[in-house]
Design a protein around this motif. Structure first.
Motif, PDB file in Angstrom:
ATOM      1  N   SER A 323      -1.632  -7.846   3.536  1.00  9.62           N
ATOM      2  CA  SER A 323      -0.243  -7.833   3.064  1.00  9.62           C
ATOM      3  C   SER A 323       0.212  -9.215   2.610  1.00  9.62           C
ATOM      4  N   GLU A 324      -0.720 -10.191   2.611  1.00  8.50           N
ATOM      5  CA  GLU A 324      -0.386 -11.547   2.193  1.00  8.50           C
ATOM      6  C   GLU A 324      -0.011 -11.577   0.712  1.00  8.50           C
ATOM      7  N   ILE A 516       5.305  -7.913  13.578  1.00  6.24           N
ATOM      8  CA  ILE A 516       6.282  -6.820  13.533  1.00  6.24           C
ATOM      9  C   ILE A 516       6.162  -6.061  12.216  1.00  6.24           C
ATOM     10  N   ALA A 517       6.004  -6.805  11.113  1.00 10.20           N
ATOM     11  CA  ALA A 517       5.846  -6.158   9.804  1.00 10.20           C
ATOM     12  C   ALA A 517       4.568  -5.323   9.763  1.00 10.20           C
ATOM     13  N   ASP A 521       4.071  -1.320   9.129  1.00 14.70           N
ATOM     14  CA  ASP A 521       3.160  -0.928   8.052  1.00 14.70           C
ATOM     15  C   ASP A 521       2.113   0.052   8.570  1.00 14.70           C
ATOM     16  N   ALA A 522       1.576  -0.225   9.772  1.00 21.39           N
ATOM     17  CA  ALA A 522       0.609   0.694  10.383  1.00 21.39           C
ATOM     18  C   ALA A 522       1.261   2.035  10.699  1.00 21.39           C
ATOM     19  N   ALA A 527       2.007   7.960   9.756  1.00 21.08           N
ATOM     20  CA  ALA A 527       3.178   8.814   9.955  1.00 21.08           C
ATOM     21  C   ALA A 527       2.780  10.293   9.975  1.00 21.08           C
ATOM     22  N   PRO A 528       3.566  11.125  10.733  1.00 18.80           N
ATOM     23  CA  PRO A 528       4.687  10.747  11.592  1.00 18.80           C
ATOM     24  C   PRO A 528       4.207   9.956  12.803  1.00 18.80           C
ATOM     25  N   CYS A 529       4.955   8.913  13.120  1.00 16.68           N
ATOM     26  CA  CYS A 529       4.478   7.953  14.111  1.00 16.68           C
ATOM     27  C   CYS A 529       5.639   7.465  14.968  1.00 16.68           C
TER      28      CYS A 529
END
Length: 704
Positions: A323-324, A516-517, A521-522, A527-529
């Motif tokens: 995600s960088e 946290i991000a 994202d995970a 999902a559903p999560c």
């Protein structure tokens, strides 16, 4: 003995019937050591676009001898396919005139045919993978079917391409792939317009394809340039790992210079593409946690800048699972995970039908697989299909449904490919509401607000209701807050991701916010999560209390800001993309007001100390898995354990069992005297003042 002759040999593959219309132009001569009807066949000149494996056995179905002498051509038109690895080292020598000279010599050894391909060891040594003959014309300018060339024949290079990597596996026809291909095609249209100078505005032709590990980025990005007839120069992280300092930078400069030379000398119709695979692997730990970047990555960015400054219309295409944010890549395309059940059904159905073509797959079985395989990527589905096929081959008596269920059960304990390199762990909990004694009021609230909304979507939406974004469970320690969260995730069939302050905090600035991000994202990929934040009071502080300028409070404020932003980004919808944030705390007064409001933590649920009836139910649950004596009065135990939390009752039962074990190794039951002895030495871990404080807090923040 029959003299040698040239012939057109019709061939067919014994393993397949797809090659019936193909042929080889070769010289045939008998074997001197035997009298059998056996001949040698040289497959250098053939009609096969993709040469088959050496292990494939071909059968000659018909021989058509060529009429000799074969005519010589005046001119020949052809297409040359260069090997990228060899061209990089010979780029300064490989020009059109050089290719004409060597082809003038090598092609005189063969009898040629219109639309045939030529592959030989002599061509490979010169850096040429293959040649495609377009046509040959004689003195009367008529096209000839069979021909040879001489020193006076004119070699016309109609086109020159860089040979693309051969794709062995069939392409997956998935909706996710189709959307990304459309975006890639739109970007290629811009590249071609800029190459043809039909637009005056020049922009950097740099594109980054981002997606989780195993989602099929590399497969797609390797297939797409081939469909577009692009000339691809590939750079992997392994290529830049060199033993001596500076060698990595030299290798990068060679590849970029080779791409520039190819674009300059050959002016191919297809765009020239430099493919940078797994760009995130170019970063070292130093590069991630400081402002500096590795020298190889710095050289790469410098070369990309030089392409734009020199006016080179060369496309730089990169992939990453990180995600960088990468400089120089202003345009990004994201490959989304399989968040919808129909996408997972399509993927597993296609892969299973390829591995096990003789099997019929019922819709119910595919729906079950899609339900259990949340968070799976293409790589996960390929591995699952491969393992199922191997198991069915080894155990032919087993049914497909049994084997598939067994592999899904085993896979539930493993990380999906998308989370392999991540610190986040997602799994399916096994706890249920039946394993928790009492708390009927809480179960009713959770059933009405969460489970009913997921199971009865139409009825829920008819009343204009939305699923809550967050739930805060607060209460004394040891009252099953974590177990309630796991049970809710299991009852709602949601993936469970848990974290605490110890996992989030990092000595590096900014890493806690990134974690946290990554957590959210995970959750989107699985999902559903449910995201469970244990001891949230240690994770984020209350700004009115933590107003002093200390290092820990600054970190908490940054984490709080990130958490608020991520929770605001949650789409509260009755779909497969639902994400629920559940937090647990013993100190609800330490949590910031911004989190406590509706829209973030919509439900503030007090998990109280078990009352007498609840304690009785808890003892009954323990009696099912522990050998309690039949004369043990559970109601009496419940009445004598006032202010005991669920954890205290668990400890009481364990200590009683240990005393029974120590009293008599042959004992088969836990007697009343064992509990009496332990009760005389044990007291509640909670005081009445602590319990009353939570009720006072509940009266202040009434349950929403």
């Amino acid at each position: 003995m029959v003299d040698r002759c040239w012939a057109k040999c019709r061939i067919v593959c014994k393993q397949s019937t797809e090659l019936e219309d193909h042929f080889v132009i070769c010289q045939i001569f008998p074997r001197a050591e035997c009298n059998d009807n056996v001949c040698y066949l040289d497959a250098s000149v053939h009609s096969l676009n993709q040469i088959q494996s050496d292990r494939v056995i071909y059968k000659i179905t018909r021989l058509e001898c060529l009429q000799l002498p074969v005519k010589e051509v005046k001119a020949i038109d052809l297409i040359v396919y260069l090997i990228p690895e060899l061209y990089i080292y010979k780029a300064h020598l490989t020009t059109k005139s050089y290719l004409r000279q060597i082809l003038q010599i090598i092609l005189q050894n063969f009898h040629l045919h219109n639309t045939c391909y030529i592959r030989s060891s002599e061509l490979l040594e010169c850096g040429i993978d293959s040649i495609k003959i377009i046509s040959g014309t004689g003195d009367d300018h008529e096209e000839m079917e069979f021909f040879i060339i001489n020193d006076q024949s004119l070699i016309n290079l109609n086109e020159c391409f860089i040979k693309s990597k051969q794709i062995c596996e069939p392409r997956l026809e998935l909706k996710t792939y189709t959307q990304v291909q459309q975006e890639l095609n739109e970007f290629m249209t811009l590249v071609q317009l800029q190459r043809s100078q039909k637009i005056s505005l020049r922009i950097p032709l740099n594109l980054l394809v981002r997606g989780a590990s195993g989602c099929g980025k590399t497969d797609l990005v390797e297939t797409w340039p081939k469909d577009q007839q692009c000339n691809v120069f590939r750079i992997t992280s392994l290529q830049i790992v060199q033993p001596l300092p500076g060698d990595s930078e030299i290798q990068i400069r060679k590849i970029f210079q080779a791409a520039i030379n190819f674009e300059k000398h050959f002016k191919s119709k297809g765009a020239t593409v430099i493919f940078l695979e797994d760009l995130h692997l170019w970063y070292t730990d130093l590069g991630k946690n400081s402002k500096s970047i590795p020298s190889s990555l710095g050289e790469l960015f410098l070369q990309i800048d030089q392409l734009f400054k020199m006016g080179q219309e060369i496309m730089c295409l990169a992939t990453t699972s990180s995600s960088e944010k990468f400089d120089k890549f202003e345009t990004e395309i994201t490959m989304n995970p399989f968040t919808k059940a129909d996408e997972r059904i399509q993927a597993i159905a296609q892969l299973l039908s390829e591995r096990i073509p003789s099997m019929n797959f019922s819709p119910s079985l595919l729906e079950l697989t899609a339900k259990q395989a949340r968070g799976y990527s293409v790589a996960d589905f390929k591995l699952l299909a491969h393992n199922v096929a191997l198991t069915l081959l080894a155990k032919s008596q087993e049914s497909l449904e049994f084997v598939l269920r067994d592999h899904l059960k085993k896979a539930s304990f493993l990380k999906p490919f998308a989370l392999t390199n991540s610190d986040v762990t997602a799994y399916k909990p096994t706890e249920s509401f039946d394993t928790i004694g009492g708390i009927k009021h809480l179960k009713k609230i959770l059933n009405a607000s969460i489970l009913a909304g997921l199971k009865h979507v139409d009825a829920f939406s008819r009343f204009g209701l939305q699923l809550p974004k967050g739930i805060l469970l607060y209460g004394p320690p040891g009252c099953a807050k974590t177990t309630i969260a796991k049970s809710l995730a299991n009852e709602a069939n949601m993936t469970f991701i848990a974290t605490s302050g110890a996992e989030v905090y990092s000595p590096y600035i900014g890493c806690a916010e990134k974690f946290i991000a990554k957590l959210f994202d995970a959750a989107r990929k699985n999902a559903p999560c449910m995201i469970f934040l244990d001891e949230i009071d240690t994770l984020v502080g209350r700004r009115s209390i933590s107003s002093t300028s200390t290092g820990s409070s600054d970190v908490q404020m940054r984490i709080l800001s990130t958490l608020l932003t991520e929770m605001d980004g949650i789409v509260s919808a009755n779909t497969d993309s639902y994400i629920l944030v559940v937090a647990a705390t013993n100190r609800p007064d330490m949590i910031d007001e911004a989190l406590m409001r509706p829209g973030r933590f919509d439900k503030l649920l007090h998990v109280p100390v078990p009352d007498c009836d609840t304690r009785n139910l808890i003892f009954q649950l323990y009696s099912k898995r522990m050998p309690f004596s039949s004369d043990l009065n559970l109601e009496s135990l419940a009445s004598r354990t006032g202010n005991f939390s669920g954890a205290d009752i668990c400890n009481l039962c364990n200590e009683a069992a240990m005393r029974a074990f120590q009293r008599n190794l042959c004992s088969t039951e836990i007697q009343t005297e064992d509990f009496e002895c332990v009760l005389s030495e044990t007291k509640s871990s909670l005081t009445q003042q602590q319990i009353d404080w939570y009720y006072q807090f509940e009266s202040k923040y009434f349950q929403r």
